[in-house]
Design an enzyme around this catalytic site. Structure first.
Site, PDB file in Angstrom:
ATOM      1  N   ARG A  88       0.848  -1.112   0.081  1.00  0.00           N
ATOM      2  CA  ARG A  88      -0.144  -0.192  -0.067  1.00  0.00           C
ATOM      3  C   ARG A  88       0.807   1.246   0.084  1.00  0.00           C
ATOM      4  O   ARG A  88       0.417   2.346  -0.303  1.00  0.00           O
ATOM      5  CB  ARG A  88      -0.844   0.295   1.197  1.00  0.00           C
ATOM      6  CG  ARG A  88      -2.295   0.177   1.015  1.00  0.00           C
ATOM      7  CD  ARG A  88      -3.223  -0.070   2.086  1.00  0.00           C
ATOM      8  NE  ARG A  88      -4.118  -1.030   2.151  1.00  0.00           N
ATOM      9  CZ  ARG A  88      -5.078  -1.165   1.382  1.00  0.00           C
ATOM     10  NH1 ARG A  88      -5.141  -0.074   0.323  1.00  0.00           N
ATOM     11  NH2 ARG A  88      -5.891  -1.972   0.939  1.00  0.00           N
ATOM     12  N   ARG A 127     -24.121   5.375 -10.206  1.00  0.00           N
ATOM     13  CA  ARG A 127     -24.714   4.194  -9.832  1.00  0.00           C
ATOM     14  C   ARG A 127     -26.192   4.414  -8.816  1.00  0.00           C
ATOM     15  O   ARG A 127     -25.956   5.084  -7.942  1.00  0.00           O
ATOM     16  CB  ARG A 127     -23.646   3.310  -8.708  1.00  0.00           C
ATOM     17  CG  ARG A 127     -22.608   2.734  -9.929  1.00  0.00           C
ATOM     18  CD  ARG A 127     -21.237   2.463  -9.036  1.00  0.00           C
ATOM     19  NE  ARG A 127     -21.479   2.034  -7.670  1.00  0.00           N
ATOM     20  CZ  ARG A 127     -21.433   0.549  -7.426  1.00  0.00           C
ATOM     21  NH1 ARG A 127     -20.697  -0.169  -8.297  1.00  0.00           N
ATOM     22  NH2 ARG A 127     -21.262  -0.119  -6.300  1.00  0.00           N
ATOM     23  N   ARG A 159     -26.269   5.107  -2.989  1.00  0.00           N
ATOM     24  CA  ARG A 159     -25.378   4.898  -1.654  1.00  0.00           C
ATOM     25  C   ARG A 159     -24.573   6.004  -1.300  1.00  0.00           C
ATOM     26  O   ARG A 159     -24.143   6.597  -2.194  1.00  0.00           O
ATOM     27  CB  ARG A 159     -24.554   3.481  -1.872  1.00  0.00           C
ATOM     28  CG  ARG A 159     -25.463   2.443  -2.057  1.00  0.00           C
ATOM     29  CD  ARG A 159     -24.611   1.128  -2.224  1.00  0.00           C
ATOM     30  NE  ARG A 159     -23.500   1.152  -1.365  1.00  0.00           N
ATOM     31  CZ  ARG A 159     -22.306   0.849  -1.568  1.00  0.00           C
ATOM     32  NH1 ARG A 159     -21.903   0.523  -2.909  1.00  0.00           N
ATOM     33  NH2 ARG A 159     -21.478   0.662  -0.686  1.00  0.00           N
TER      34      ARG A 159
END
Ligand SMILES: [Zn+2]
Length: 216
Positions: A88, A127, A159
């Site tokens: 990461r 979305r 969402r």
């Protein structure tokens, strides 16, 4: 082939990871999968990780690294692997390099999925989720004009994760964390970028083309 896949949220990284790994006949190793496997398998590392997670704390780097080491030591990873979600940051990348050197191997390539920020926002912010069956529709790609699910008649909503502001913030965080990692791998001459815009199969095809010169 030993490869690392990096890419921003909304670049379809999980899907590409699966397709690329399966095309190359190597295991896809994601940190999420490793975590779940260790926790559900009740390993010592899993128990340790769970203690942190139950407290709402981040799992420390050394626990994650130990899990990655265990996973990379397994039989199916000896001829190659695709890492997704690790490393990461630059310190983790350096640890991975050392770890692989101990195993007598090295990374072959780091594939970066490159997307235009506005394209990611368009993809995610468009979305709409069905409140009844959970199916996801897209205002542009599905030409969705109403807020009704064509499958079950339920009402659609956006969402919180898909709100433009949230998407932009996640992209910013990603850029901050990952830009140094990408530069690190560019300096190591391992980095290859692939345009991640367009249909899934098209992106996989581009990725396979980019990887071909690096295959044994
Ligand atoms: Zn529905």
């Amino acid at each position: 082939m030993r490869l690392v896949l990096v890419g921003p949220p909304g670049a379809g990284k999980g899907t590409q990871a699966q397709f690329i790994a399966s095309n190359l006949s190597i295991p896809k190793i994601s940190t999420g999968d490793i975590f779940r496997a260790n926790v559900s398998g009740g390993t010592e590392l899993g128990k340790l990780a769970k203690e942190y997670m139950d407290r709402g704390d981040l799992v420390p780097d050394e626990v994650t690294i130990a899990m990655v080491r265990d996973r990379l030591s397994e039989d199916d990873a000896q001829e190659g692997f695709l890492l997704d979600g690790f490393p990461r940051n630059v310190p983790q990348a350096e640890i991975l390099k050392k770890m692989l050197a101990e195993f007598g191997v090295a990374l072959d390539i780091v594939l970066e999925l490159v997307v235009d920020e506005d394209e990611v926002v368009r993809r995610l912010a468009g979305r709409r989720t069905c409140s009844q069956c959970g199916r996801i529709w897209h205002v542009d790609f599905d030409d969705k004009k109403d807020d009704i699910c064509d499958a079950c008649g339920g009402s659609l909503y956006q969402r919180d994760d898909d709100k433009e502001e949230t998407v932009r913030r996640r992209l910013e965080v990603y850029q901050e964390q990952t830009a140094p990692l990408v530069s690190y791998y560019a300096e190591e001459e391992l980095l290859v970028g692939v345009d991640a815009a367009g249909p899934v199969e098209e992106v996989t095809r581009r990725a396979m083309e980019a990887l071909a010169p690096h295959a044994d």
